[in-house]
Design a protein around this motif. Sequence first.
Motif, PDB file in Angstrom:
ATOM      1  N   GLU A  78      21.883  36.076  54.919  1.00  0.00           N
ATOM      2  CA  GLU A  78      22.133  34.719  54.452  1.00  0.00           C
ATOM      3  C   GLU A  78      23.539  34.667  53.839  1.00  0.00           C
ATOM      4  N   PRO A  79      24.410  33.792  54.307  1.00  0.00           N
ATOM      5  CA  PRO A  79      25.789  33.779  53.836  1.00  0.00           C
ATOM      6  C   PRO A  79      25.886  33.395  52.372  1.00  0.00           C
ATOM      7  N   ASP A  80      26.747  34.098  51.656  1.00  0.00           N
ATOM      8  CA  ASP A  80      27.022  33.786  50.261  1.00  0.00           C
ATOM      9  C   ASP A  80      27.959  32.589  50.213  1.00  0.00           C
ATOM     10  N   ILE A  81      27.797  31.766  49.177  1.00  0.00           N
ATOM     11  CA  ILE A  81      28.644  30.578  49.087  1.00  0.00           C
ATOM     12  C   ILE A  81      30.078  30.965  48.725  1.00  0.00           C
ATOM     13  N   PHE A  82      30.274  32.177  48.208  1.00  0.00           N
ATOM     14  CA  PHE A  82      31.617  32.621  47.852  1.00  0.00           C
ATOM     15  C   PHE A  82      32.085  33.647  48.881  1.00  0.00           C
ATOM     16  N   HIS A  83      33.116  33.269  49.594  1.00  0.00           N
ATOM     17  CA  HIS A  83      33.611  34.118  50.677  1.00  0.00           C
ATOM     18  C   HIS A  83      34.457  35.267  50.142  1.00  0.00           C
ATOM     19  N   SER A  84      35.313  34.986  49.172  1.00  0.00           N
ATOM     20  CA  SER A  84      36.175  36.039  48.627  1.00  0.00           C
ATOM     21  C   SER A  84      36.548  35.716  47.194  1.00  0.00           C
ATOM     22  N   CYS A  85      36.854  36.770  46.449  1.00  0.00           N
ATOM     23  CA  CYS A  85      37.289  36.646  45.053  1.00  0.00           C
ATOM     24  C   CYS A  85      38.322  37.746  44.789  1.00  0.00           C
ATOM     25  N   THR A  86      39.498  37.347  44.351  1.00  0.00           N
ATOM     26  CA  THR A  86      40.546  38.313  44.040  1.00  0.00           C
ATOM     27  C   THR A  86      41.021  38.117  42.612  1.00  0.00           C
ATOM     28  N   VAL A  87      41.379  39.215  41.964  1.00  0.00           N
ATOM     29  CA  VAL A  87      41.848  39.192  40.570  1.00  0.00           C
ATOM     30  C   VAL A  87      43.150  39.983  40.491  1.00  0.00           C
ATOM     31  N   MET A  88      44.149  39.392  39.853  1.00  0.00           N
ATOM     32  CA  MET A  88      45.424  40.079  39.635  1.00  0.00           C
ATOM     33  C   MET A  88      45.796  39.946  38.163  1.00  0.00           C
ATOM     34  N   ARG A  89      46.325  41.035  37.593  1.00  0.00           N
ATOM     35  CA  ARG A  89      46.733  41.026  36.187  1.00  0.00           C
ATOM     36  C   ARG A  89      48.198  41.433  36.056  1.00  0.00           C
ATOM     37  N   ILE A  90      48.887  40.768  35.127  1.00  0.00           N
ATOM     38  CA  ILE A  90      50.297  41.044  34.867  1.00  0.00           C
ATOM     39  C   ILE A  90      50.471  41.241  33.360  1.00  0.00           C
TER      40      ILE A  90
END
Length: 254
Positions: free
Chosen positions: A23-35
Amino acid sequence: MHFPLLYFIGLISCLNGVISQHEPDIFHSCTVMRIVSNGGFHRNVTTIVKITAENISLNQVSCRVVLTQRLSAGVYVDQYEVARQKPFGGPEMYTSQEMDIEQPEYLSPPDTELVALGWQSHSGSLLQSVVTLPLHLRYHRPTTHDGYVNVTISAPAVSLACTTLVPGLECRPKREVSTAASQIPDVMCHSTFLKCHMTGPKLLQLALPVAQKDWSLFVSTTTILVSVTCTIVLAYTVMRATHTTNISLKTKHT
């Protein structure tokens, strides 16, 4: 006689399991970047979260991005400093315990902090949220190394705090919601942690200057010499001023 019926029931259960697994998740991708910016004991950590949703428009849901950040004893985020940013569109921060910003590292416990961001920019299925937190490093014990200690900051966990139930979004049971998370107002569904990809290192290594034990004798001796010298100079100045005043008084009387 019951074998065909049992076989049919087993086949339906197996198919349901396969369908639920895919069953497909409603969230396709999640990326986090820190500076990280600034240096010394006061740093700024900017976190950029990008979420792409499927089968749902982010404009139709009322959710806030929540960062769960576990901090070691050597670092803290001043919640009062963050609260002053709230009237100007800043985030909201919730802590698991009261914080003493004056304590050194060896007397401070680790802490878990939640930072509620909210939608800052979105376009259909794409969400981007940015937050900059002032990070303060605590004083450490003197070291015998090169005069620096490394403070490690792990990657934050990303979840959503929604005011309504979102189809396809798995909510965490109340027993799994932390004390800090329960402080966020008007939350009906606190989602499980999203599977996010870190852009850059997962661990931030912050080098902090500290005193060296090898210098203790030099610092103590220098401090004593400076204190004694200043005391002698001050006493001499007071005595000379007193002597000059007495001579002036005698001159007037004669």
